[in-house]
Structure formats: C-alpha cells, structure tokens
Design a protein around this motif. Structure first.
Motif, PDB file in Angstrom:
ATOM      1  N   THR A  56       6.012 -82.716  18.062  1.00 11.74           N
ATOM      2  CA  THR A  56       6.334 -81.536  17.261  1.00 11.74           C
ATOM      3  C   THR A  56       7.602 -81.778  16.454  1.00 11.74           C
ATOM      4  OG1 THR A  56       5.318 -80.046  18.881  1.00 11.74           O
ATOM      5  CG2 THR A  56       6.871 -79.070  17.318  1.00 11.74           C
ATOM      6  N   VAL A  57       7.509 -81.540  15.150  1.00 18.27           N
ATOM      7  CA  VAL A  57       8.698 -81.628  14.293  1.00 18.27           C
ATOM      8  C   VAL A  57       9.040 -80.279  13.674  1.00 18.27           C
ATOM      9  CG1 VAL A  57       8.506 -84.089  13.792  1.00 18.27           C
ATOM     10  CG2 VAL A  57       7.288 -82.443  12.336  1.00 18.27           C
ATOM     11  N   TYR A  58       8.102 -79.318  13.767  1.00 15.59           N
ATOM     12  CA  TYR A  58       8.401 -77.980  13.251  1.00 15.59           C
ATOM     13  C   TYR A  58       7.481 -76.974  13.919  1.00 15.59           C
ATOM     14  CZ  TYR A  58       9.363 -74.133  10.041  1.00 15.59           C
ATOM     15  OH  TYR A  58       9.729 -72.935   9.511  1.00 15.59           O
ATOM     16  N   HIS A  59       8.065 -75.875  14.383  1.00 16.91           N
ATOM     17  CA  HIS A  59       7.274 -74.821  15.017  1.00 16.91           C
ATOM     18  C   HIS A  59       7.804 -73.470  14.544  1.00 16.91           C
ATOM     19  CE1 HIS A  59       4.640 -72.980  17.963  1.00 16.91           C
ATOM     20  NE2 HIS A  59       5.655 -72.259  18.416  1.00 16.91           N
ATOM     21  N   ARG A  60       6.936 -72.742  13.818  1.00 19.42           N
ATOM     22  CA  ARG A  60       7.293 -71.394  13.347  1.00 19.42           C
ATOM     23  C   ARG A  60       6.265 -70.417  13.908  1.00 19.42           C
ATOM     24  NH1 ARG A  60       5.745 -70.342   7.486  1.00 19.42           N
ATOM     25  NH2 ARG A  60       3.871 -69.626   8.564  1.00 19.42           N
TER      26      ARG A  60
ATOM     27  N   TYR B  13       2.873 -71.315  12.273  1.00 28.70           N
ATOM     28  CA  TYR B  13       2.731 -72.691  11.774  1.00 28.70           C
ATOM     29  C   TYR B  13       3.358 -73.629  12.800  1.00 28.70           C
ATOM     30  CZ  TYR B  13       2.883 -76.695   8.598  1.00 28.70           C
ATOM     31  OH  TYR B  13       2.705 -77.930   8.025  1.00 28.70           O
ATOM     32  N   SER B  14       2.666 -74.733  13.073  1.00 27.66           N
ATOM     33  CA  SER B  14       3.206 -75.718  13.991  1.00 27.66           C
ATOM     34  C   SER B  14       2.726 -77.095  13.550  1.00 27.66           C
ATOM     35  CB  SER B  14       2.729 -75.430  15.425  1.00 27.66           C
ATOM     36  OG  SER B  14       3.447 -76.202  16.365  1.00 27.66           O
ATOM     37  N   LEU B  15       3.648 -78.040  13.463  1.00 30.92           N
ATOM     38  CA  LEU B  15       3.313 -79.371  12.956  1.00 30.92           C
ATOM     39  C   LEU B  15       3.657 -80.434  13.986  1.00 30.92           C
ATOM     40  CD1 LEU B  15       2.375 -81.233  10.676  1.00 30.92           C
ATOM     41  CD2 LEU B  15       4.725 -81.221   9.798  1.00 30.92           C
TER      42      LEU B  15
ATOM     43  N   GLY C 141      -2.778 -66.604  17.087  1.00 32.51           N
ATOM     44  CA  GLY C 141      -1.969 -66.904  18.252  1.00 32.51           C
ATOM     45  C   GLY C 141      -0.709 -67.678  17.916  1.00 32.51           C
ATOM     46  N   GLN C 142       0.082 -67.916  18.940  1.00 30.94           N
ATOM     47  CA  GLN C 142       1.320 -68.670  18.789  1.00 30.94           C
ATOM     48  C   GLN C 142       1.066 -70.182  18.732  1.00 30.94           C
ATOM     49  OE1 GLN C 142       4.911 -67.385  19.545  1.00 30.94           O
ATOM     50  NE2 GLN C 142       3.971 -65.566  18.684  1.00 30.94           N
ATOM     51  N   GLY C 143      -0.106 -70.600  19.201  1.00 31.31           N
ATOM     52  CA  GLY C 143      -0.349 -72.029  19.359  1.00 31.31           C
ATOM     53  C   GLY C 143       0.412 -72.604  20.530  1.00 31.31           C
ATOM     54  N   ALA C 144       1.004 -71.743  21.336  1.00 32.84           N
ATOM     55  CA  ALA C 144       1.815 -72.153  22.487  1.00 32.84           C
ATOM     56  C   ALA C 144       2.043 -70.915  23.365  1.00 32.84           C
ATOM     57  CB  ALA C 144       3.149 -72.717  22.018  1.00 32.84           C
ATOM     58  N   PRO C 145       2.241 -71.140  24.673  1.00 34.71           N
ATOM     59  CA  PRO C 145       1.996 -72.402  25.375  1.00 34.71           C
ATOM     60  C   PRO C 145       0.501 -72.623  25.589  1.00 34.71           C
ATOM     61  CG  PRO C 145       2.711 -70.721  26.927  1.00 34.71           C
ATOM     62  CD  PRO C 145       2.780 -70.091  25.565  1.00 34.71           C
TER      63      PRO C 145
END
Length: 382
Positions: free
Chosen positions: A98-102, A114-116, A145-149
C-alpha cells in the motif's frame, strides 16, 4: 488440498511476509497448515523509495512505474524463495504494498474510497509461472466499502469458538481488530472489524528519529519500558477525531505517519520527557487507543484477546494492553494454532483461495460494503 503462497507487506514497510500453506475445505469450513513462513526484507533503496512515496513526495510516472516493477520483483523473489525444498504452490495471493489509502468517510456522499497497492500481480505471475491474485481491496471499495480490514472473514473461518467471544488484534504499522462472537446462531452477521489506529507506525518512526536512522524499531519494547508514560499527553492525543469515528473505518500512514509524529514531538516539548518517556507515551497511545475502541464500539467486551503481527513481540506493549484490559486474558494467536508472525500473509493466501473457488472474501459489517463480493483479480501466466 491446494498449496498457496500468501504475500504481505504492511504499513511498517519492513519487508515481505511470505507464507506457504496447504488449504483444505470450502467457504468458512477451512483448515490450513503452515508449511513455511519467512520475512524477506526489502533492499534498503526500495524501502526508502516506498516510504518517500507514502509520505507524498513527488515522483515522475517513470519513477513510479519503476517502483511498481521493483516491488513486484521483490514479491516474486519471496514467492520463489519460500518454496525452496518444498512441493511447489499452484496459487499466490499477493496483497502488494500500500502506498496510498483514502477511505470513504461518512460525509463522502456519492463518492468512493481509494486504495492503491503496487507490485503488479500480472508481473508476479509471469516471474513465478504461478497463477496470482492481487488487488483485493478494489471490489469492496466499488461496493461502497472501506476496502479494509479484509481479514475479518478469514479470522471467522480460522479462529471462531463455540462458546467464547474473541478479539483478534493485529498490530502492524496500523492496528486492526476483528471481533468474533461465540460461533452460534447468526454469529457471522455480528462480527465487527476496524482499524484501531497506530500500531507500530509511530513507535518505529520515533525510534528512527531518535537514533538518526541507526535503529528502525524498539526491540521487545525494551527502550520504552525503561521510561514512564505521560498519561496527560495520551489523553490529549486520544481526542484526535479518528478515534471517535464509529466503524466501519480504516486508516494508514496518511494519518498516522511522519507528520503526525512531528505533531506528537511538538506536543511533548513542554512536558520535558526523556527519549524513553516519549517512547513509553507513544506505546501507551497505541495500547489505550486499542482498548478504548473496544469499550466504545464493541457490543460487549470479549472473553479473550489474541494478538498477531509484529507488535505482539513488543513485550512492553503487550504488558500495557494486559494492564488496561484487566481480567481479560491477552495472548497471541500462536496459542490457538495460527502463527502470529505470518497470520496476515496466511490471510491473503486464504483470500486468493476463496477468489479461485468462487467464495466471497469481505464482510460488509466490517468494511461497510453494500454486499459480499469476490475479491481480487486473477492473473494466469502465459
């Protein structure tokens, strides 16, 4: 039986955790056997480039593409190395880096999070000649969703209990929890999960800052344990907005990173803390943020807490968690047969297996997605 490799590098960016596992069963009725687990450190230059990217420093598209390739190559090398001396795997589940998580916030109506994660799955597949699943977060995010956890469904499959409720607390760079009620009735819909806040991220950054880069972490929490936490400062830090947002929620270095540490240093200036006191206070923030989130957001406190991730080796942090949780026993997932060091890598092996066998991988109650979904993109070598 399917032999799968799980690959994971978290927000600490300290290396690639690789787990070679045999998986038996379908859906939530799974058994796993860990054949081998190993952590492969990133080359120093690649780690520095990743951290620079995570910190928001500007790089060209050429530099970004080269970093994406370098991470994929590192993951592929880890996958090849973990199989040495063993029967080969037929599937890889790669979380990537992960380099970016919004994450999606309550006020982001009509938007998506957004998650990269870099480290292209198709390149890993070609380099290893093994079918590879990656980009696990995108489908959950597309469903609001949040894509996490993403680990709560895996935790439910591997760590539920017939009569006791459990919290599975991962402490990586960021902390995340899965609450699993007793395995009875409609228990699956009652599972909860969220990112609790900083895990090792602030501690590791502080150690690097205090030692001018000579050290990257506080081994066993020994340095922090020699200090005294300032509880007034901890209470001040716990007023941070993130700790009071109800789940589903997730976070990362974008919030609890270098800028946050510098603010903590600024806040602590007037308290005249020693380096050990400062580390003890940051450790207390991690412990207190975890426990306060249980009190604030769980339907009830769990019967037991099981730790996993690198932070479970921080004996001082574990001690503080036990003190704050009182009579609730705190141990590690090792005690229930799941390797605490490689649980996250194992989780992505399971998620890849579920993707290949057509089983959903997310839990909407934990991520906030509107429905269950198949997670990940499948890349087959040519």
């Amino acid at each position: 039986m399917t032999r799968v490799i799980g690959l994971m590098s978290g927000t600490s960016v300290d290396g690639i955790d690789a787990a070679l596992v045999d998986i038996f069963g379908t859906g939530l009725d799974l058994k796993i056997e860990l054949i081998a687990g190993e952590t492969y450190p990133y080359p120093r230059e690649i780690r520095e480039r990743i951290l620079s990217c995570c910190a928001g420093q500007t790089i060209s598209m050429l530099e970004f593409a080269e970093l994406d390739d370098a991470v994929a190559l590192s993951f592929a090398k880890a996958a090849i190395a973990i199989q040495s001396g063993h029967q080969k795997a037929t599937l890889i589940g790669s979380h990537g880096q992960t380099v970016y998580h919004r994450p999606l916030m309550e006020y982001d109506k009509g938007k998506l999070g957004y998650s990269l994660q870099i480290g292209r799955g198709i390149l890993i597949s070609q380099l290893t000649s093994i079918t590879t699943v990656n980009d696990f977060r995108a489908a959950d995010i597309a469903l609001g969703g949040q894509g996490a956890p993403l680990v709560p469904r895996v935790d439910a499959a591997l760590l539920s209990h017939n009569s006791e409720s459990r919290c599975i607390q991962n402490i990586g760079g960021i902390g995340n929890v899965t609450y699993i009620p007793a395995n009875d009735g409609n228990w699956l819909s009652q599972i909860r999960g969220w990112d609790t806040g900083p895990g090792n991220s602030l501690l590791d950054l502080a150690v690097e800052h205090l030692t001018d880069g000579a050290k990257t972490y506080d081994e066993d929490g020994n340095w922090a344990s020699s200090g005294t936490p300032d509880f007034t400062l901890v209470e001040q830090w716990l007023k941070q907005e993130y700790f009071h947002i109800p789940p589903p929620k997730s976070t990362g270095r974008e919030l609890f990173g270098v800028d946050y540490l510098h603010q903590c240093i600024k806040d602590a200036a007037s308290f005249q803390l020693s380096s050990a006191d400062f580390l003890a206070t940051l450790t207390e923030l991690t412990a207190a943020s975890i426990v306060s989130s249980y009190h604030n957001f769980l339907p009830e406190m769990p019967h037991r807490v099981f730790l996993c991730g690198g932070g479970c080796r921080n004996l001082y942090l574990k001690h503080r968690l036990q003190q704050l949780l009182g009579t609730i026993p705190v141990s590690t997932t090792n005690e229930v047969g799941l390797d605490a060091d490689f649980k996250e890598a194992i989780a992505f092996a399971v998620l890849a297996y579920w993707r290949q066998t057509g089983s959903p991988g997310n839990l909407p109650a934990a991520t906030g997605a509107t429905q269950e979904a198949l997670l990940g993109n499948i890349h087959t070598p040519f």
